[in-house]
Design a protein around this motif. Structure first.
Motif, PDB file in Angstrom:
ATOM      1  N   PHE A  32      33.734  25.031  61.827  1.00  0.00           N
ATOM      2  CA  PHE A  32      32.592  24.707  60.965  1.00  0.00           C
ATOM      3  C   PHE A  32      31.942  25.987  60.461  1.00  0.00           C
ATOM      4  O   PHE A  32      31.671  26.141  59.263  1.00  0.00           O
ATOM      5  CB  PHE A  32      31.574  23.859  61.738  1.00  0.00           C
ATOM      6  CG  PHE A  32      30.496  23.266  60.871  1.00  0.00           C
ATOM      7  CD1 PHE A  32      30.556  21.937  60.474  1.00  0.00           C
ATOM      8  CD2 PHE A  32      29.406  24.028  60.448  1.00  0.00           C
ATOM      9  CE1 PHE A  32      29.566  21.385  59.669  1.00  0.00           C
ATOM     10  CE2 PHE A  32      28.418  23.482  59.643  1.00  0.00           C
ATOM     11  CZ  PHE A  32      28.499  22.165  59.256  1.00  0.00           C
ATOM     12  N   LEU A  33      31.673  26.927  61.357  1.00  0.00           N
ATOM     13  CA  LEU A  33      31.033  28.180  60.960  1.00  0.00           C
ATOM     14  C   LEU A  33      31.942  28.985  60.042  1.00  0.00           C
ATOM     15  O   LEU A  33      31.461  29.646  59.110  1.00  0.00           O
ATOM     16  CB  LEU A  33      30.657  28.992  62.198  1.00  0.00           C
ATOM     17  CG  LEU A  33      29.580  28.372  63.094  1.00  0.00           C
ATOM     18  CD1 LEU A  33      29.357  29.233  64.333  1.00  0.00           C
ATOM     19  CD2 LEU A  33      28.266  28.187  62.334  1.00  0.00           C
ATOM     20  N   VAL A  44      34.298  35.124  60.753  1.00  0.00           N
ATOM     21  CA  VAL A  44      34.745  34.299  61.872  1.00  0.00           C
ATOM     22  C   VAL A  44      36.245  34.475  62.039  1.00  0.00           C
ATOM     23  O   VAL A  44      37.021  34.287  61.097  1.00  0.00           O
ATOM     24  CB  VAL A  44      34.405  32.815  61.649  1.00  0.00           C
ATOM     25  CG1 VAL A  44      34.806  31.994  62.880  1.00  0.00           C
ATOM     26  CG2 VAL A  44      32.914  32.633  61.347  1.00  0.00           C
ATOM     27  N   THR A  45      36.649  34.851  63.231  1.00  0.00           N
ATOM     28  CA  THR A  45      38.050  34.973  63.598  1.00  0.00           C
ATOM     29  C   THR A  45      38.267  34.161  64.871  1.00  0.00           C
ATOM     30  O   THR A  45      37.289  33.762  65.522  1.00  0.00           O
ATOM     31  CB  THR A  45      38.434  36.448  63.830  1.00  0.00           C
ATOM     32  OG1 THR A  45      37.536  37.030  64.789  1.00  0.00           O
ATOM     33  CG2 THR A  45      38.359  37.245  62.537  1.00  0.00           C
ATOM     34  N   MET A  93      21.736  28.733  67.340  1.00  0.00           N
ATOM     35  CA  MET A  93      22.874  28.638  66.431  1.00  0.00           C
ATOM     36  C   MET A  93      24.074  27.971  67.090  1.00  0.00           C
ATOM     37  O   MET A  93      24.803  27.204  66.443  1.00  0.00           O
ATOM     38  CB  MET A  93      23.252  30.042  65.959  1.00  0.00           C
ATOM     39  CG  MET A  93      24.328  30.057  64.903  1.00  0.00           C
ATOM     40  SD  MET A  93      24.595  31.720  64.241  1.00  0.00           S
ATOM     41  CE  MET A  93      25.690  31.311  62.881  1.00  0.00           C
ATOM     42  N   PHE A  94      24.278  28.242  68.368  1.00  0.00           N
ATOM     43  CA  PHE A  94      25.422  27.679  69.082  1.00  0.00           C
ATOM     44  C   PHE A  94      25.023  26.491  69.967  1.00  0.00           C
ATOM     45  O   PHE A  94      25.817  26.033  70.791  1.00  0.00           O
ATOM     46  CB  PHE A  94      26.113  28.776  69.890  1.00  0.00           C
ATOM     47  CG  PHE A  94      26.842  29.758  69.014  1.00  0.00           C
ATOM     48  CD1 PHE A  94      28.174  29.567  68.702  1.00  0.00           C
ATOM     49  CD2 PHE A  94      26.190  30.845  68.470  1.00  0.00           C
ATOM     50  CE1 PHE A  94      28.850  30.454  67.869  1.00  0.00           C
ATOM     51  CE2 PHE A  94      26.845  31.747  67.638  1.00  0.00           C
ATOM     52  CZ  PHE A  94      28.176  31.548  67.334  1.00  0.00           C
ATOM     53  N   ALA A 128      21.551  27.465  62.919  1.00  0.00           N
ATOM     54  CA  ALA A 128      21.407  28.534  61.934  1.00  0.00           C
ATOM     55  C   ALA A 128      20.788  29.749  62.594  1.00  0.00           C
ATOM     56  O   ALA A 128      19.853  29.624  63.388  1.00  0.00           O
ATOM     57  CB  ALA A 128      20.528  28.069  60.775  1.00  0.00           C
ATOM     58  N   PHE A 129      21.275  30.921  62.238  1.00  0.00           N
ATOM     59  CA  PHE A 129      20.667  32.156  62.711  1.00  0.00           C
ATOM     60  C   PHE A 129      19.339  32.395  62.017  1.00  0.00           C
ATOM     61  O   PHE A 129      18.401  32.907  62.611  1.00  0.00           O
ATOM     62  CB  PHE A 129      21.610  33.330  62.455  1.00  0.00           C
ATOM     63  CG  PHE A 129      21.099  34.641  62.975  1.00  0.00           C
ATOM     64  CD1 PHE A 129      21.227  34.967  64.317  1.00  0.00           C
ATOM     65  CD2 PHE A 129      20.478  35.549  62.130  1.00  0.00           C
ATOM     66  CE1 PHE A 129      20.739  36.167  64.812  1.00  0.00           C
ATOM     67  CE2 PHE A 129      19.992  36.754  62.611  1.00  0.00           C
ATOM     68  CZ  PHE A 129      20.125  37.064  63.953  1.00  0.00           C
ATOM     69  N   ASP A 130      19.246  31.973  60.754  1.00  0.00           N
ATOM     70  CA  ASP A 130      18.034  32.190  59.977  1.00  0.00           C
ATOM     71  C   ASP A 130      17.795  30.973  59.084  1.00  0.00           C
ATOM     72  O   ASP A 130      18.695  30.562  58.336  1.00  0.00           O
ATOM     73  CB  ASP A 130      18.175  33.453  59.124  1.00  0.00           C
ATOM     74  CG  ASP A 130      16.947  33.735  58.287  1.00  0.00           C
ATOM     75  OD1 ASP A 130      16.000  34.354  58.809  1.00  0.00           O
ATOM     76  OD2 ASP A 130      16.924  33.326  57.105  1.00  0.00           O
ATOM     77  N   GLY A 131      16.611  30.395  59.162  1.00  0.00           N
ATOM     78  CA  GLY A 131      16.324  29.177  58.415  1.00  0.00           C
ATOM     79  C   GLY A 131      16.372  29.361  56.914  1.00  0.00           C
ATOM     80  O   GLY A 131      16.895  28.508  56.187  1.00  0.00           O
TER      81      GLY A 131
END
Length: 307
Positions: A32-33, A44-45, A93-94, A128-131
Protein backbone atom coordinates in the motif's frame (compact mmCIF):
# COMPACT_ATOMS: atom_id res chain seq x y z
CA UNK A 1 5.29 4.50 23.67
CA UNK A 2 7.22 1.25 23.47
CA UNK A 3 10.62 1.94 21.97
CA UNK A 4 14.01 0.58 22.84
CA UNK A 5 17.11 2.50 21.76
CA UNK A 6 19.93 0.21 20.76
CA UNK A 7 23.10 0.64 22.80
CA UNK A 8 26.70 1.02 21.61
CA UNK A 9 27.99 3.47 19.02
CA UNK A 10 27.04 7.06 18.23
CA UNK A 11 25.51 5.82 14.96
CA UNK A 12 23.38 3.31 16.87
CA UNK A 13 21.88 5.96 19.13
CA UNK A 14 19.53 6.84 16.25
CA UNK A 15 18.15 3.30 16.03
CA UNK A 16 15.01 2.19 17.83
CA UNK A 17 12.87 -0.91 18.03
CA UNK A 18 9.07 -0.63 18.11
CA UNK A 19 7.04 -3.68 19.10
CA UNK A 20 4.24 -4.84 16.76
CA UNK A 21 1.12 -6.44 18.26
CA UNK A 22 0.55 -9.67 16.35
CA UNK A 23 -0.75 -10.61 13.85
CA UNK A 24 0.85 -7.89 11.74
CA UNK A 25 0.66 -7.95 7.94
CA UNK A 26 3.77 -6.02 6.91
CA UNK A 27 3.57 -7.14 3.28
CA UNK A 28 0.16 -5.59 2.67
CA UNK A 29 1.18 -2.36 4.38
CA UNK A 30 4.38 -2.31 2.36
CA UNK A 31 2.48 -2.72 -0.91
CA UNK A 32 0.00 0.00 0.00
CA UNK A 33 2.73 2.47 0.97
CA UNK A 34 4.72 1.60 -2.17
CA UNK A 35 1.71 2.28 -4.39
CA UNK A 36 1.06 5.63 -2.67
CA UNK A 37 4.67 6.78 -2.13
CA UNK A 38 5.54 10.32 -3.25
CA UNK A 39 8.58 10.08 -5.58
CA UNK A 40 11.59 11.88 -4.19
CA UNK A 41 10.14 11.95 -0.66
CA UNK A 42 9.41 8.26 0.00
CA UNK A 43 11.04 5.04 -1.18
CA UNK A 44 9.74 1.54 -0.50
CA UNK A 45 11.76 -1.61 -1.11
CA UNK A 46 11.12 -5.16 0.11
CA UNK A 47 11.05 -5.08 3.90
CA UNK A 48 11.90 -1.37 4.13
CA UNK A 49 10.26 2.07 4.03
CA UNK A 50 12.34 5.26 3.89
CA UNK A 51 11.50 8.96 3.67
CA UNK A 52 12.78 12.49 4.13
CA UNK A 53 11.49 14.85 6.80
CA UNK A 54 11.83 18.39 8.11
CA UNK A 55 11.04 18.84 11.79
CA UNK A 56 11.79 21.65 14.24
CA UNK A 57 14.44 23.10 11.96
CA UNK A 58 16.11 19.75 11.27
CA UNK A 59 16.22 17.94 7.95
CA UNK A 60 16.93 14.27 7.68
CA UNK A 61 15.70 10.81 6.79
CA UNK A 62 14.18 7.85 8.53
CA UNK A 63 14.05 4.21 7.53
CA UNK A 64 11.68 1.58 8.92
CA UNK A 65 12.62 -2.08 8.53
CA UNK A 66 10.45 -5.07 9.23
CA UNK A 67 11.79 -7.60 11.73
CA UNK A 68 10.27 -10.67 13.37
CA UNK A 69 7.83 -9.09 15.83
CA UNK A 70 8.97 -5.49 15.66
CA UNK A 71 9.92 -2.59 13.43
CA UNK A 72 13.44 -1.21 13.45
CA UNK A 73 13.57 2.58 12.99
CA UNK A 74 16.72 4.42 11.99
CA UNK A 75 16.67 8.22 12.18
CA UNK A 76 19.29 10.51 10.66
CA UNK A 77 19.49 14.28 11.13
CA UNK A 78 18.12 14.78 14.66
CA UNK A 79 19.80 15.30 17.98
CA UNK A 80 19.50 12.57 20.58
CA UNK A 81 16.70 14.43 22.42
CA UNK A 82 14.48 14.99 19.38
CA UNK A 83 13.40 11.46 18.43
CA UNK A 84 10.12 11.14 20.30
CA UNK A 85 8.09 13.14 17.76
CA UNK A 86 9.42 11.02 14.89
CA UNK A 87 8.71 7.77 16.72
CA UNK A 88 5.16 8.91 17.54
CA UNK A 89 4.59 9.59 13.86
CA UNK A 90 6.02 6.21 12.88
CA UNK A 91 3.76 4.46 15.38
CA UNK A 92 0.75 6.16 13.82
CA UNK A 93 1.88 5.57 10.26
CA UNK A 94 2.36 1.85 10.82
CA UNK A 95 -0.69 1.54 13.11
CA UNK A 96 1.27 -0.01 15.96
CA UNK A 97 -1.27 0.87 18.64
CA UNK A 98 -4.17 -0.97 17.02
CA UNK A 99 -5.86 -3.83 18.85
CA UNK A 100 -6.27 -6.52 16.18
CA UNK A 101 -8.47 -8.63 18.44
CA UNK A 102 -10.93 -5.79 18.96
CA UNK A 103 -11.04 -5.08 15.22
CA UNK A 104 -11.59 -8.79 14.44
CA UNK A 105 -14.37 -9.02 17.00
CA UNK A 106 -16.08 -5.91 15.67
CA UNK A 107 -15.97 -7.00 12.03
CA UNK A 108 -16.84 -10.57 12.97
CA UNK A 109 -20.50 -9.66 13.40
CA UNK A 110 -20.91 -9.69 9.61
CA UNK A 111 -20.07 -13.08 8.03
CA UNK A 112 -18.62 -11.38 4.94
CA UNK A 113 -16.15 -9.16 6.77
CA UNK A 114 -15.46 -11.97 9.24
CA UNK A 115 -14.27 -14.06 6.29
CA UNK A 116 -12.10 -11.18 5.07
CA UNK A 117 -10.46 -10.87 8.48
CA UNK A 118 -9.96 -14.61 8.56
CA UNK A 119 -8.06 -14.43 5.26
CA UNK A 120 -5.98 -11.38 6.23
CA UNK A 121 -5.95 -11.19 10.04
CA UNK A 122 -3.00 -8.82 10.33
CA UNK A 123 -4.13 -5.92 8.13
CA UNK A 124 -3.33 -2.50 9.53
CA UNK A 125 -4.46 0.99 8.67
CA UNK A 126 -1.80 2.69 6.51
CA UNK A 127 -1.43 5.91 8.45
CA UNK A 128 0.33 9.14 7.55
CA UNK A 129 3.63 10.62 8.65
CA UNK A 130 2.24 14.10 8.06
CA UNK A 131 -1.42 15.10 7.82
CA UNK A 132 -0.94 17.96 5.39
CA UNK A 133 1.12 15.79 3.06
CA UNK A 134 -1.52 13.05 3.11
CA UNK A 135 -4.34 15.53 2.44
CA UNK A 136 -2.48 16.98 -0.55
CA UNK A 137 -2.00 13.45 -1.90
CA UNK A 138 -5.73 12.77 -1.39
CA UNK A 139 -6.65 15.85 -3.44
CA UNK A 140 -4.23 14.80 -6.18
CA UNK A 141 -5.97 11.43 -6.18
CA UNK A 142 -9.45 12.77 -6.80
CA UNK A 143 -10.99 11.33 -9.97
CA UNK A 144 -7.74 9.62 -11.07
CA UNK A 145 -6.02 6.28 -10.50
CA UNK A 146 -3.48 5.71 -7.73
CA UNK A 147 -0.73 5.48 -10.35
CA UNK A 148 -1.75 8.80 -11.91
CA UNK A 149 -1.89 10.45 -8.48
CA UNK A 150 1.61 9.18 -7.73
CA UNK A 151 2.92 10.69 -10.96
CA UNK A 152 1.29 14.01 -10.06
CA UNK A 153 2.85 13.83 -6.60
CA UNK A 154 6.27 13.34 -8.14
CA UNK A 155 5.80 16.42 -10.30
CA UNK A 156 4.53 18.42 -7.34
CA UNK A 157 7.59 17.43 -5.28
CA UNK A 158 10.00 18.20 -8.11
CA UNK A 159 8.31 21.51 -8.89
CA UNK A 160 7.77 22.91 -5.41
CA UNK A 161 9.60 20.75 -2.85
CA UNK A 162 12.99 21.54 -1.34
CA UNK A 163 15.92 19.63 -2.91
CA UNK A 164 18.25 17.89 -0.48
CA UNK A 165 21.89 16.97 -0.92
CA UNK A 166 23.14 13.42 -0.70
CA UNK A 167 24.61 13.90 2.76
CA UNK A 168 21.30 15.11 4.22
CA UNK A 169 19.50 12.19 2.57
CA UNK A 170 22.08 9.73 3.87
CA UNK A 171 22.56 8.65 0.24
CA UNK A 172 19.24 6.79 0.44
CA UNK A 173 18.29 5.69 -3.09
CA UNK A 174 15.26 7.57 -4.40
CA UNK A 175 15.21 10.29 -1.73
CA UNK A 176 15.88 13.73 -3.16
CA UNK A 177 13.40 16.27 -1.79
CA UNK A 178 11.29 17.39 1.12
CA UNK A 179 7.55 17.40 0.48
CA UNK A 180 6.32 20.95 -0.28
CA UNK A 181 5.23 22.94 2.76
CA UNK A 182 2.03 24.99 3.05
CA UNK A 183 4.16 28.12 2.58
CA UNK A 184 5.49 26.73 -0.71
CA UNK A 185 2.05 25.79 -2.03
CA UNK A 186 -0.30 28.55 -0.88
CA UNK A 187 0.46 30.82 -3.85
CA UNK A 188 1.96 28.25 -6.21
CA UNK A 189 0.82 27.78 -9.82
CA UNK A 190 -0.01 24.16 -9.10
CA UNK A 191 -2.48 23.51 -11.90
CA UNK A 192 -0.18 25.06 -14.50
CA UNK A 193 2.88 23.08 -13.44
CA UNK A 194 1.03 19.79 -12.99
CA UNK A 195 -1.30 20.30 -15.98
CA UNK A 196 -4.36 19.37 -13.99
CA UNK A 197 -7.79 20.98 -13.37
CA UNK A 198 -7.63 24.45 -11.87
CA UNK A 199 -10.18 23.53 -9.22
CA UNK A 200 -7.86 20.86 -7.86
CA UNK A 201 -4.94 23.27 -7.75
CA UNK A 202 -7.09 25.81 -5.92
CA UNK A 203 -8.12 23.09 -3.46
CA UNK A 204 -4.47 22.47 -2.59
CA UNK A 205 -3.88 26.21 -2.23
CA UNK A 206 -6.91 26.44 0.04
CA UNK A 207 -5.67 23.53 2.11
CA UNK A 208 -2.27 25.22 2.45
CA UNK A 209 -3.93 28.48 3.55
CA UNK A 210 -6.04 26.60 6.12
CA UNK A 211 -2.94 24.86 7.45
CA UNK A 212 -1.13 28.18 7.86
CA UNK A 213 -4.13 29.67 9.66
CA UNK A 214 -4.72 26.57 11.81
CA UNK A 215 -1.45 24.69 12.44
CA UNK A 216 -3.27 21.95 14.39
CA UNK A 217 -5.68 21.29 11.52
CA UNK A 218 -4.61 17.64 11.44
CA UNK A 219 -4.28 17.03 15.16
CA UNK A 220 -5.79 13.62 15.97
CA UNK A 221 -8.81 13.23 18.21
CA UNK A 222 -12.32 14.60 18.21
CA UNK A 223 -15.60 13.21 16.94
CA UNK A 224 -15.75 11.81 13.42
CA UNK A 225 -18.69 13.96 12.32
CA UNK A 226 -16.97 17.13 13.50
CA UNK A 227 -13.72 16.08 11.82
CA UNK A 228 -15.45 15.39 8.49
CA UNK A 229 -17.41 18.64 8.67
CA UNK A 230 -14.21 20.61 9.34
CA UNK A 231 -12.47 19.06 6.36
CA UNK A 232 -15.48 19.42 4.03
CA UNK A 233 -15.59 23.13 4.84
CA UNK A 234 -12.32 23.48 2.92
CA UNK A 235 -12.64 24.22 -0.82
CA UNK A 236 -12.48 21.18 -3.07
CA UNK A 237 -12.78 18.60 -0.30
CA UNK A 238 -15.86 16.44 -0.49
CA UNK A 239 -17.13 13.51 1.51
CA UNK A 240 -14.75 10.89 0.03
CA UNK A 241 -11.63 12.99 0.58
CA UNK A 242 -12.70 14.02 4.09
CA UNK A 243 -13.28 10.43 5.19
CA UNK A 244 -10.10 9.20 3.49
CA UNK A 245 -8.04 11.84 5.29
CA UNK A 246 -9.83 11.08 8.56
CA UNK A 247 -8.94 7.39 8.16
CA UNK A 248 -5.29 7.75 7.32
CA UNK A 249 -4.17 11.05 8.82
CA UNK A 250 -6.40 11.37 11.88
CA UNK A 251 -6.74 7.74 13.00
CA UNK A 252 -10.53 7.84 12.87
CA UNK A 253 -11.33 4.13 13.02
CA UNK A 254 -14.96 4.62 11.95
CA UNK A 255 -14.29 6.86 8.93
CA UNK A 256 -15.67 5.37 5.73
CA UNK A 257 -15.37 6.80 2.18
CA UNK A 258 -18.66 5.30 1.08
CA UNK A 259 -18.56 6.51 -2.52
CA UNK A 260 -15.35 4.61 -3.28
CA UNK A 261 -15.70 2.35 -6.31
CA UNK A 262 -13.22 -0.19 -4.92
CA UNK A 263 -15.38 -0.73 -1.85
CA UNK A 264 -18.43 -1.23 -4.05
CA UNK A 265 -16.58 -3.69 -6.33
CA UNK A 266 -15.49 -5.76 -3.35
CA UNK A 267 -19.11 -6.27 -2.31
CA UNK A 268 -20.25 -7.31 -5.77
CA UNK A 269 -21.23 -10.95 -5.37
CA UNK A 270 -22.21 -11.30 -9.02
CA UNK A 271 -25.45 -9.38 -8.87
CA UNK A 272 -23.99 -5.88 -9.29
CA UNK A 273 -22.30 -3.32 -7.11
CA UNK A 274 -24.25 -1.80 -4.23
CA UNK A 275 -25.14 1.87 -4.39
CA UNK A 276 -23.51 4.35 -2.05
CA UNK A 277 -26.58 4.34 0.18
CA UNK A 278 -26.75 0.54 0.18
CA UNK A 279 -23.06 0.41 1.08
CA UNK A 280 -23.58 2.81 3.97
CA UNK A 281 -26.49 0.72 5.20
CA UNK A 282 -24.38 -2.46 5.04
CA UNK A 283 -21.49 -0.70 6.80
CA UNK A 284 -23.62 0.10 9.85
CA UNK A 285 -22.86 -3.41 11.11
CA UNK A 286 -19.12 -2.65 11.00
CA UNK A 287 -19.19 0.33 13.33
CA UNK A 288 -17.03 1.54 15.04
CA UNK A 289 -14.44 -0.16 12.79
CA UNK A 290 -15.61 0.90 9.33
CA UNK A 291 -12.16 2.22 8.37
CA UNK A 292 -10.68 -1.23 8.97
CA UNK A 293 -13.53 -2.76 6.98
CA UNK A 294 -12.55 -0.43 4.13
CA UNK A 295 -8.94 -1.64 4.28
CA UNK A 296 -10.13 -5.25 4.06
CA UNK A 297 -12.49 -4.44 1.19
CA UNK A 298 -9.75 -2.67 -0.76
CA UNK A 299 -7.45 -5.64 -0.20
CA UNK A 300 -10.17 -8.01 -1.42
CA UNK A 301 -10.84 -5.85 -4.48
CA UNK A 302 -7.13 -5.75 -5.32
CA UNK A 303 -6.81 -9.52 -4.93
CA UNK A 304 -9.75 -10.16 -7.28
CA UNK A 305 -8.25 -7.92 -9.96
CA UNK A 306 -4.80 -9.48 -9.87
CA UNK A 307 -3.94 -11.31 -13.12
Amino acid sequence: MTCTPSPATREDRARFTLACPQPYDWLHLERFLADHASPGVEAVTPGRYARTFALDGHRGTLAVTNEADALSVRIRGLGSDDHENILTRVRAMFDLDADPRAVAAGLGRDPFTAALVGRRPGLRMPGAFDGFELAVRAILGQQVSVAAATRLAGRLVAGFGTPLDGETCGNEPGLTHLFPTPEQLVDAEISLVLNMPRARGRAIQGLAAAMLATPDLFAPGGELDATVARLKALPGIGDWTAHYVAMRALAQADAFPAGDVGLMRALDAGDGRPSRLALLDRAAAWRPWRAYAAIHLWAEDAARRMP
